[in-house]
Scaffold this motif. Sequence first.
Motif, PDB file in Angstrom:
ATOM      1  N   SER A 192       0.821  -1.210   0.000  1.00 35.04           N
ATOM      2  CA  SER A 192       0.000   0.000   0.000  1.00 35.04           C
ATOM      3  C   SER A 192       0.855   1.259   0.000  1.00 35.04           C
ATOM      4  N   THR A 193       1.982   1.216   0.724  1.00 38.06           N
ATOM      5  CA  THR A 193       2.889   2.368   0.700  1.00 38.06           C
ATOM      6  C   THR A 193       3.410   2.602  -0.709  1.00 38.06           C
ATOM      7  N   GLY A 194       3.805   1.521  -1.386  1.00 32.92           N
ATOM      8  CA  GLY A 194       4.299   1.653  -2.755  1.00 32.92           C
ATOM      9  C   GLY A 194       3.234   2.146  -3.716  1.00 32.92           C
ATOM     10  N   ILE A 195       2.000   1.676  -3.543  1.00 35.42           N
ATOM     11  CA  ILE A 195       0.912   2.131  -4.418  1.00 35.42           C
ATOM     12  C   ILE A 195       0.644   3.623  -4.210  1.00 35.42           C
ATOM     13  N   ALA A 196       0.683   4.084  -2.951  1.00 30.59           N
ATOM     14  CA  ALA A 196       0.505   5.514  -2.685  1.00 30.59           C
ATOM     15  C   ALA A 196       1.623   6.330  -3.335  1.00 30.59           C
ATOM     16  N   MET A 197       2.855   5.807  -3.278  1.00 32.53           N
ATOM     17  CA  MET A 197       3.968   6.494  -3.943  1.00 32.53           C
ATOM     18  C   MET A 197       3.762   6.521  -5.454  1.00 32.53           C
ATOM     19  N   MET A 198       3.305   5.412  -6.033  1.00 28.59           N
ATOM     20  CA  MET A 198       3.071   5.356  -7.477  1.00 28.59           C
ATOM     21  C   MET A 198       1.989   6.342  -7.905  1.00 28.59           C
ATOM     22  N   THR A 199       1.008   6.561  -7.043  1.00 25.45           N
ATOM     23  CA  THR A 199      -0.043   7.539  -7.354  1.00 25.45           C
ATOM     24  C   THR A 199       0.544   8.931  -7.504  1.00 25.45           C
ATOM     25  N   VAL A 200       1.472   9.286  -6.602  1.00 24.75           N
ATOM     26  CA  VAL A 200       2.126  10.600  -6.683  1.00 24.75           C
ATOM     27  C   VAL A 200       3.057  10.657  -7.893  1.00 24.75           C
ATOM     28  N   ILE A 201       3.760   9.556  -8.177  1.00 23.45           N
ATOM     29  CA  ILE A 201       4.645   9.511  -9.350  1.00 23.45           C
ATOM     30  C   ILE A 201       3.836   9.724 -10.629  1.00 23.45           C
ATOM     31  N   ALA A 259      -4.639   8.970  -1.505  1.00 21.39           N
ATOM     32  CA  ALA A 259      -3.286   8.416  -1.410  1.00 21.39           C
ATOM     33  C   ALA A 259      -2.600   8.876  -0.130  1.00 21.39           C
ATOM     34  N   PHE A 260      -2.846  10.104   0.273  1.00 31.40           N
ATOM     35  CA  PHE A 260      -2.264  10.642   1.504  1.00 31.40           C
ATOM     36  C   PHE A 260      -2.751   9.866   2.721  1.00 31.40           C
ATOM     37  N   VAL A 261      -4.047   9.595   2.782  1.00 31.88           N
ATOM     38  CA  VAL A 261      -4.613   8.839   3.896  1.00 31.88           C
ATOM     39  C   VAL A 261      -4.078   7.412   3.899  1.00 31.88           C
ATOM     40  N   ILE A 262      -4.025   6.783   2.727  1.00 37.29           N
ATOM     41  CA  ILE A 262      -3.498   5.418   2.626  1.00 37.29           C
ATOM     42  C   ILE A 262      -2.044   5.385   3.079  1.00 37.29           C
ATOM     43  N   TYR A 263      -1.275   6.380   2.670  1.00 41.28           N
ATOM     44  CA  TYR A 263       0.148   6.413   3.052  1.00 41.28           C
ATOM     45  C   TYR A 263       0.298   6.534   4.561  1.00 41.28           C
ATOM     46  N   ILE A 264      -0.489   7.379   5.200  1.00 44.55           N
ATOM     47  CA  ILE A 264      -0.379   7.560   6.658  1.00 44.55           C
ATOM     48  C   ILE A 264      -0.643   6.235   7.376  1.00 44.55           C
TER      49      ILE A 264
END
Length: 358
Positions: free
Chosen positions: A174-183, A214-219
């Motif tokens: 999930s952390t990687g998916i949140a990063m990919m969303t920002v990328i 994505a911000f909420v998922i990352y937190i």
Amino acid sequence: MFDFGIVTKWINDLLLGVMPQWLATTIECALVGVALLLMYSVIAIIYIFYERKVCGWIQCRLGPMRVGPWGLLQVFADVFKILTKELITLWDTDRLLFKMAPYFVVVASMLMFACLPWGNGLQMIDMNIGVFFIAAVSSIGVLGILLAGWSSNSKYTLIGAMRSGAQMVSYEISTGIAMMTVICLAGTMSISGIVEAQKDGWFIFTGHIPAIIAFVIYIIAANAENNRGPFDLPEAEHELTAGYHTEYSGIHFGFFYLAEYLNLFIVSGIAALLFLGGWMPLHISGFEAFNNVMDYIPSPVWFLGKAFFMSFVFMWIRWSFPRVRIDQMLKLEWKYLMPLGLFNLVLMALCVSFGLHF
């Protein structure tokens, strides 16, 4: 805004003027390494005191107050105590792996720490796949934790290590998916490129609804990946004593303790990088006078302020929610966060394709 790259270039030119290229490069690498170790230690000390005070405030108490003014010297007393404690190695342990495990955890956090963009021109490691590099080296810490639990030859440490391994590997997705969303929104995996893409507005404001999701998922995912409450099951005191580092003492235990707080700063810094503009100041379109005032604030102040704010959010979560069960924790990731993250990634791709973001 002042570009610290001018200072680093001046140092490089100064060294090249009096010595050959190879020697100048060696000295620069040594200076960067010393600066990295110094900041690593200082940030860890600050964060230990920071969390103790935040915890005290949330629990309506004062926190450390006795050693030094406002308890400022309490952390230094604890550091001195850990450094002077005896290193105990139990019978029937795998001595080599037992001693190597803390260093795996520290090296992983130090590599991620070196990637953070501290300010305009202040970044130790910057490459065109910077975010991918951070995600890759963060996985090294899992090896250290698994080695610590296995080599200790204790059922409590083994259970704690297996829990931690399952938890960290699961929530890395999930952390990687949140990063990919920002990328996907930024159009680059470069750390400096992501920061530059937010010069006209931080992604949390300009990325529309997918950026907020994505911000909420990352937190949530970063909190779980760091084994912090309410996801601190690998260290559940009522079940496993101290989890995977139960059998460690002295500086070896201190390495795990140090890495825990540095990882808190690192995930906070990554959140600031991905969603809050990194060292980029707050700019509001159409308010040039306000924007000019914001530019006078040094870029390291912006980055550290955002990182400390995000750390406060993580601490607030830790001291506000009860610990979840292991089945609840894994169900949250595999049944809710990961599918939501994948859907959100597709939604962000559509927003970028059709220009629906701000």
